[in-house]
Write a protein that holds these residues in place. Structure first.
Motif, PDB file in Angstrom:
ATOM      1  N   GLY A 126     -25.403  -7.055  31.423  1.00 30.79           N
ATOM      2  CA  GLY A 126     -26.482  -6.509  32.243  1.00 30.79           C
ATOM      3  C   GLY A 126     -27.873  -6.770  31.716  1.00 30.79           C
ATOM      4  O   GLY A 126     -28.797  -6.024  32.021  1.00 30.79           O
ATOM      5  N   GLY A 127     -28.037  -7.785  30.906  1.00 30.22           N
ATOM      6  CA  GLY A 127     -29.372  -8.166  30.446  1.00 30.22           C
ATOM      7  C   GLY A 127     -29.696  -7.837  29.004  1.00 30.22           C
ATOM      8  O   GLY A 127     -30.768  -8.209  28.517  1.00 30.22           O
ATOM      9  N   ALA A 128     -28.818  -7.155  28.294  1.00 21.18           N
ATOM     10  CA  ALA A 128     -29.071  -6.817  26.888  1.00 21.18           C
ATOM     11  C   ALA A 128     -27.739  -6.813  26.142  1.00 21.18           C
ATOM     12  O   ALA A 128     -26.846  -6.013  26.453  1.00 21.18           O
ATOM     13  CB  ALA A 128     -29.740  -5.464  26.764  1.00 21.18           C
ATOM     14  N   HIS A 129     -27.593  -7.709  25.167  1.00 20.18           N
ATOM     15  CA  HIS A 129     -26.335  -7.817  24.429  1.00 20.18           C
ATOM     16  C   HIS A 129     -26.540  -7.449  22.961  1.00 20.18           C
ATOM     17  O   HIS A 129     -27.398  -8.030  22.289  1.00 20.18           O
ATOM     18  CB  HIS A 129     -25.801  -9.241  24.528  1.00 20.18           C
ATOM     19  N   PRO A 130     -25.749  -6.493  22.437  1.00 23.03           N
ATOM     20  CA  PRO A 130     -25.864  -6.117  21.020  1.00 23.03           C
ATOM     21  C   PRO A 130     -25.326  -7.233  20.122  1.00 23.03           C
ATOM     22  O   PRO A 130     -24.301  -7.843  20.416  1.00 23.03           O
ATOM     23  CB  PRO A 130     -25.005  -4.863  20.913  1.00 23.03           C
ATOM     24  N   ILE A 131     -26.056  -7.471  19.025  1.00 22.13           N
ATOM     25  CA  ILE A 131     -25.694  -8.518  18.073  1.00 22.13           C
ATOM     26  C   ILE A 131     -25.624  -7.896  16.679  1.00 22.13           C
ATOM     27  O   ILE A 131     -26.650  -7.736  16.015  1.00 22.13           O
ATOM     28  CB  ILE A 131     -26.730  -9.665  18.085  1.00 22.13           C
ATOM     29  N   PRO A 132     -24.452  -7.533  16.209  1.00 20.17           N
ATOM     30  CA  PRO A 132     -24.335  -6.977  14.855  1.00 20.17           C
ATOM     31  C   PRO A 132     -24.501  -8.088  13.811  1.00 20.17           C
ATOM     32  O   PRO A 132     -23.971  -9.190  13.969  1.00 20.17           O
ATOM     33  CB  PRO A 132     -22.923  -6.391  14.833  1.00 20.17           C
ATOM     34  N   THR A 133     -25.258  -7.800  12.758  1.00 20.34           N
ATOM     35  CA  THR A 133     -25.525  -8.795  11.719  1.00 20.34           C
ATOM     36  C   THR A 133     -24.794  -8.452  10.430  1.00 20.34           C
ATOM     37  O   THR A 133     -24.321  -7.328  10.245  1.00 20.34           O
ATOM     38  CB  THR A 133     -27.031  -8.877  11.415  1.00 20.34           C
ATOM     39  N   LEU A 134     -24.747  -9.424   9.529  1.00 17.15           N
ATOM     40  CA  LEU A 134     -24.112  -9.202   8.231  1.00 17.15           C
ATOM     41  C   LEU A 134     -24.881  -8.202   7.382  1.00 17.15           C
ATOM     42  O   LEU A 134     -24.323  -7.606   6.470  1.00 17.15           O
ATOM     43  CB  LEU A 134     -23.956 -10.530   7.483  1.00 17.15           C
ATOM     44  N   GLY A 135     -26.156  -8.002   7.683  1.00 17.66           N
ATOM     45  CA  GLY A 135     -26.975  -7.038   6.956  1.00 17.66           C
ATOM     46  C   GLY A 135     -26.843  -5.620   7.469  1.00 17.66           C
ATOM     47  O   GLY A 135     -27.492  -4.705   6.962  1.00 17.66           O
ATOM     48  N   GLY A 136     -26.005  -5.413   8.483  1.00 18.10           N
ATOM     49  CA  GLY A 136     -25.804  -4.073   9.021  1.00 18.10           C
ATOM     50  C   GLY A 136     -26.766  -3.704  10.130  1.00 18.10           C
ATOM     51  O   GLY A 136     -26.692  -2.601  10.671  1.00 18.10           O
ATOM     52  N   CYS A 137     -27.660  -4.597  10.493  1.00 14.40           N
ATOM     53  CA  CYS A 137     -28.583  -4.351  11.599  1.00 14.40           C
ATOM     54  C   CYS A 137     -27.885  -4.702  12.903  1.00 14.40           C
ATOM     55  O   CYS A 137     -26.993  -5.543  12.921  1.00 14.40           O
ATOM     56  CB  CYS A 137     -29.819  -5.240  11.476  1.00 14.40           C
ATOM     57  N   THR A 138     -28.334  -4.092  13.973  1.00 10.43           N
ATOM     58  CA  THR A 138     -27.874  -4.497  15.293  1.00 10.43           C
ATOM     59  C   THR A 138     -29.090  -4.996  16.056  1.00 10.43           C
ATOM     60  O   THR A 138     -30.006  -4.233  16.373  1.00 10.43           O
ATOM     61  CB  THR A 138     -27.201  -3.345  16.054  1.00 10.43           C
TER      62      THR A 138
END
Length: 183
Positions: A126-138
């Motif tokens: 719907g226009g916004a996709h969460p991207i989890p990173t190796l640093g723990g940020c989303t």
């Protein structure tokens, strides 16, 4: 139904990029080879000397030279220069290695995600996709004016300026801002 990948994701820009034509784009005036690692290619980019120095100071050279796969949102020198005065110098000091590592790993996803896949995930969500990173940020992937933008947890928006730079251990997406973890 939401599209997801195991681990973290990548970012990208235009679907009409050189990568879709089968060739890696030039980055920072240098050829990028899909037979070289992220680190081996990055050291040749004149636009990423600050990022390379930061990766070295954080002790991440070995990690990003490993098998991956990784997606790296790679801020340019101009992106680092846009940070408040003294920020980069402070982060590069040995006593700030932990914070530097956190900032850098918030630009790295533990998956190989090309721009067309990310664009599809953004649309499916719907226009916004969460991207989890190796640093723990989303991070959040979005589309803006036909380009992929990545938003960090503080609201900073980075536009993908060069997408789909294939590496032997992943992919690089060049971005125009430094993404930071929520403090």
């Amino acid at each position: 139904m939401k599209s997801t990948l195991t681990g973290a994701f990548v970012l990208t820009a235009f679907l009409g990029s050189a990568a879709l034509a089968g060739e890696n784009p030039m980055v920072g005036g240098a050829a990028m080879y899909d037979t070289k690692t992220i680190v081996e290619n990055a050291v040749n980019s004149a636009d990423h000397t600050t990022l390379v120095a930061a990766v070295q100071a954080a002790g991440l050279v070995e990690t990003l030279s490993g098998p991956g796969p990784f997606t790296v949102f790679a801020p340019t020198n101009a992106a680092f220069a846009a940070l408040p005065e003294g920020t980069v110098e402070t982060l590069l000091q040995p006593e700030n290695k932990e914070m530097l590592t956190k900032v850098l790993t918030c630009h790295v996803v533990g998956a190989d995600v090309m721009s067309d896949a990310l664009v599809k995930m953004i649309a499916d969500d719907g226009g916004a996709h969460p991207i989890p990173t190796l640093g723990g940020c989303t991070l959040t992937g979005k589309m803006q004016d036909g380009k992929v933008v990545i938003e960090d947890e503080n609201g900073t928006m980075a536009t993908v300026t060069i997408a789909d730079v294939k590496q032997s251990n992943g992919v690089i997406h060049v971005i125009d801002a430094v993404l930071t973890p929520k403090m």
